[in-house]
Scaffold this motif. Structure first.
Motif, mmCIF file in Angstrom:
data_model
loop_
_atom_site.group_PDB
_atom_site.id
_atom_site.type_symbol
_atom_site.label_atom_id
_atom_site.label_comp_id
_atom_site.label_asym_id
_atom_site.label_seq_id
_atom_site.Cartn_x
_atom_site.Cartn_y
_atom_site.Cartn_z
ATOM 1 N N THR A 163 0.801 -1.428 0.072
ATOM 2 C CA THR A 163 0.144 -0.070 0.038
ATOM 3 C C THR A 163 0.576 1.441 -0.069
ATOM 4 O O THR A 163 1.956 1.264 0.603
ATOM 5 N N TYR A 164 0.428 2.323 -0.681
ATOM 6 C CA TYR A 164 0.880 3.580 -0.474
ATOM 7 C C TYR A 164 0.018 4.470 0.333
ATOM 8 O O TYR A 164 -1.214 4.734 -0.415
ATOM 9 N N GLY A 166 -1.703 4.237 2.569
ATOM 10 C CA GLY A 166 -2.886 3.439 2.906
ATOM 11 C C GLY A 166 -3.852 2.752 1.667
ATOM 12 O O GLY A 166 -4.975 2.150 2.126
ATOM 13 N N GLU A 167 -3.627 2.943 0.479
ATOM 14 C CA GLU A 167 -4.311 2.236 -0.506
ATOM 15 C C GLU A 167 -3.442 1.528 -1.475
ATOM 16 O O GLU A 167 -2.206 1.623 -1.565
ATOM 17 N N LYS A 168 -4.263 0.477 -1.586
ATOM 18 C CA LYS A 168 -3.363 -0.572 -2.505
ATOM 19 C C LYS A 168 -2.779 -0.114 -3.697
ATOM 20 O O LYS A 168 -3.334 0.643 -4.433
ATOM 21 N N THR A 288 4.437 4.077 3.027
ATOM 22 C CA THR A 288 4.516 2.873 2.308
ATOM 23 C C THR A 288 4.345 1.743 3.302
ATOM 24 O O THR A 288 4.753 1.683 4.482
ATOM 25 N N ASP A 289 3.641 0.639 2.866
ATOM 26 C CA ASP A 289 3.615 -0.761 3.525
ATOM 27 C C ASP A 289 4.019 -1.494 2.586
ATOM 28 O O ASP A 289 3.154 -1.914 1.806
ATOM 29 N N SER A 291 4.937 -4.991 0.874
ATOM 30 C CA SER A 291 4.401 -6.562 0.683
ATOM 31 C C SER A 291 5.602 -7.374 0.785
ATOM 32 O O SER A 291 5.363 -8.771 0.477
#
Length: 385
Positions: A163-164, A166-168, A288-289, A291
């Protein structure tokens, strides 16, 4: 030392995956059938995009995206040198010119300030690569794209589930490519997909992957009957099979658990290596999150008595299948023949000399993780100055 070799990446399949494939083999469609549509719809829904078009592999998908974006002879496209060759090759397939921009030394992703330096009147698109699964700084890239009327094609081969802000990843730019090679987050054996919110791009991609042929009555200039089709441009046979799509649908059911497991492994690595002065753990940007397709360990070579090559070989001798991602594309022989120069992207070239990729895949057991940690620490201690 481990008794068995631990690869850097590996697919994780279960009985449900096998059953999904067998059901297709027992059915009426093996090539282009209902499972492809189902897989495309599920992928689009997962990332929040309006459309998805499946391809034989990620490279074919990138080629399709370049075609849909209108990239042609002498158009310039900016991308990162720290990627697999396909991120650049797709531009060459269309007769375009690849322009490499250097990386951010913290994230290893393409640096928007370096992109801005490379924009000219010939620039048509940007292909940012979400290296290791950590998204690039999309806000800055989108600002540049809007200012210069550029198409943004995200290479998200590493970033399914990331996600960036909070959005995928998958519905934030003009087009986004995902790869389903066995070492990726989910697999279809080989396979790729483009997600987009543009109906125009969607229709071009659908036609491009099937020889440039269409049966869409809205696109036909004449119609002889229900059987009629027309080839309107030179496309390719880049169609995914129903067998692959069935596996993809089954794998999607487990994507959440796969990403969760990757994050658990990364957390164990980070904790184990955080106090080692001889290595540097990956940086995670606040926006960022990741994966976590790859775990990149940077070697502080000034503190070691040997080269990266010797560390690499020592780990392999002990059955830890480390790898290196990637050889900067502009230094590969073919690109050298095209005129790209060593020394032109110093941050990327320096990074390449200092990194190794540790094993990271959901099938890893706790003992596998501990083996990697113990072996890395042992080797580092052995070669320390």
């Amino acid at each position: 030392m481990r008794d068995t070799y631990l690869p850097y990446g590996k697919q994780m399949l279960d009985d449900a995956d096998i059953e999904a494939v067998v059901n297709v083999l027992k059915g009426d469609y093996l090539t282009t059938g209902p499972m492809i549509k189902q897989f495309e719809e599920r992928m689009a829904k997962y990332v929040g995009a309006q459309y998805a078009v499946a391809f034989t592999n990620g490279t074919a998908a990138l080629h399709g995206a370049c075609f849909a974006a209108g990239i042609g002879e002498d158009d310039e496209v900016i991308t990162s040198p720290i990627t697999f060759a396909a991120s650049a090759n797709c531009v060459l397939y269309q007769g375009g010119i690849v322009v490499f921009a250097d990386i951010d030394q913290q994230t290893y992703n393409i640096d928007p300030t370096e992109i801005e330096k490379k924009i000219t009147s010939k620039t048509k698109a940007i292909i940012p690569v979400h290296f290791t699964g950590q998204p690039v700084q999309l806000d800055a890239i989108h600002r540049l794209a809007k200012e210069h009327n550029l198409v943004v094609i995200e290479d998200a081969a590493h970033a399914l589930g990331a996600t960036y802000q909070g959005e995928k990843i998958g519905a934030l730019s003009d087009m986004t490519m995902f790869s389903f090679h066995p070492v990726k987050h989910i697999t279809t054996g080989e396979g790729g997909i483009i997600t987009t919110n543009s109906k125009e791009y969607y229709e071009k991609l659908m036609q491009f992957r099937s020889h440039g042929i269409t049966r869409n009555s809205n696109l036909l200039t004449e119609n002889h009957g229900p059987w009629y089709y027309d080839m309107q441009f030179l496309g390719y046979n880049y169609r995914m099979t129903d067998i692959q799509a069935a596996l993809g649908c089954s794998q999607l059911d487990k994507l959440g658990s796969f990403v969760k497991r990757r994050k658990e492994i990364v957390a164990a690595y980070n904790e184990a290596f955080s106090d080692l002065l001889e290595v540097q753990t990956p940086y995670q940007h606040i926006d960022t999150d990741s994966s976590w397709h790859l775990y990149i360990l940077k070697l502080n070579l000034d503190t070691l008595s040997v080269s990266r090559k010797e560390v690499f070989e020592e780990l392999h001798k002990m059955n830890i299948g480390v790898n290196v991602h990637y050889i900067p594309v502009h230094t590969l022989s073919y690109y050298q023949e095209l005129g790209y120069k060593r020394g032109s992207l110093p941050k990327s070239e320096q990074m390449y000399e200092e990194i190794i990729s540790l094993p990271l895949f959901p099938l890893m057991q706790e003992q596998d993780i501990q083996d990697v940690i113990d072996t890395v620490k042992y080797v580092i201690k052995k070669v320390k100055k």
